[in-house]
Write a protein that holds these residues in place. Structure first.
Motif: not given
Lengths: 110, 259
Positions: A40-44, B104, B199, B204, B235
């Protein structure tokens, strides 16, 4: 003149931390992928981080007194408008910067 | 390219996929891969080099910065920090929060295609926003290890060359352009718009905006770590609320079973 030793230390510290941030997670990709929170963090996070970094660049902008802030505000609008209109990153970056440089060195010196 | 005859293969021997010919082909592909996002690195490097020369540093510091750190946005920030003689602890913390997003990237960067060894080490070191965007942007392409490393080397070459030329030109011409540091602001504005467009996630964006404004209000000097912590916390709270909503409570589960 800035002390070369300090500059070298800066380069090594920043470079070392950047390398660690890139390399260490590669050793633990599988467990990272399994975590739903990490996914989730990787996306947001990326979009969020970019917005924070924009504000970081503007942290010293004093919007209570308009005239010193004006060139930056105009340049900001140029960059945003161009990016929304043309989708050309390089054009948006350099047009905004050019406007800022020209305004600061001619019409509206800080 | 020279047309030297390839070493005559033994009859029936197939050219190995990792042969010299194949590798050149992969490098040629890498060259075209970097034409867009990578090509932007040269003019950005020019601007960075100019900024370094304006800061009063010798031109070769532009080369050292870009070659060793190799994280464009952080380097722009570093120039601002060394100008005010920021302590090394600030530099370390700033590097950490600005580049934490690379953690990430490990989830989807195709580094497993690169054979272990020095090449893999370089590939991890050079996993920049651009290299990540180029390789993960087209996942159906055949990303061989050679091609990935080719993309990364070319991107770094454009960046280091641009910075060096910019700093040399700045020193020679004694250029001083007030407000040039806006390049960095504009760079982040563009990246933010593109990341948002991918997105279109308004919550966010709002959390990030609030985190940044609170950070500035609390302490402009330490704005970055404050805002990044708030953003991550915000988040995670959102993620936690969403999973709670998505998963039926044990009680509801029980009821469903009874029905």
């Amino acid at each position: 003149m800035i002390d070369p030793g300090y500059l070298l230390a800066t380069v090594l510290v920043a470079g070392g931390i950047t390398f660690a941030l890139r390399a260490v997670p590669l050793l633990a990709v599988a467990p990272l992928r399994r975590s739903a929170a990490v996914r989730y963090l990787a996306e947001e996070l990326p979009a969020g981080i970019m917005i924070v970094l924009v504000l970081y660049c503007l942290r010293d902008l004093d919007v209570t007194t308009l005239s010193p802030a004006l060139p930056t505000l105009i340049a900001l609008n140029v960059t945003i408008a161009l990016q929304l209109w043309k989708h050309n990153a390089l054009l948006s970056i350099f047009a905004g910067t050019a406007v800022n440089v020209v305004l600061l060195s001619t019409a509206l010196p800080a | 390219m020279t047309t030297e005859p390839a070493p005559t293969p033994r009859r029936g021997a197939r050219p190995r996929p990792d042969g010299r010919r194949a590798r050149l082909g992969q490098l040629r592909l890498a060259f075209f891969d970097t034409a867009g996002a990578g090509g932007a690195l040269f003019p950005l490097g020019l601007a960075f080099g100019l900024l370094v020369s304006q800061a009063g540093l010798d031109w070769w510091w532009a080369t050292i910065f870009t070659a060793v750190v190799y994280a464009g946005s952080l380097e722009f920030i570093l120039v601002g920090l060394v100008l005010v003689a920021a302590p090394l602890s600030t530099i370390a913390l700033t590097s950490l929060v600005v580049n934490v997003r690379h953690v990430f990237y490990a989830l989807s960067f195709p580094i497993q295609r690169v054979r272990p060894g020095l090449g893999k080490l370089y590939s991890a070191y050079a996993m920049t926003d651009e290299a990540y965007a180029i390789t993960t942007g087209r996942p159906r392409e055949n990303w061989t290890g050679t091609r990935i490393i080719g993309v990364q080397v070319l991107c770094q070459l454009y960046w280091v060359l641009g910075a060096t030329v910019g700093a040399l030109a700045g020193n020679r011409l004694d250029l001083h352009l007030p407000g040039l540091e806006f390049t960095l602001t504009a760079l982040f504005v563009v990246l933010a718009i593109e990341a948002f467009r991918a997105r279109r996630d308004m919550p966010t964006a709002i959390i990030a905006l609030l985190a940044g404004l609170i950070g500035i209000a609390l302490s402009p000097e330490h704005m970055l770590p404050i805002a990044m912590s708030l953003l991550t916390a915000g988040l995670l709270v959102r993620f936690w609320m969403r999973t709670r909503r998505a998963q039926p409570t044990p009680h509801a589960d029980h009821l469903q079973e009874e029905r």
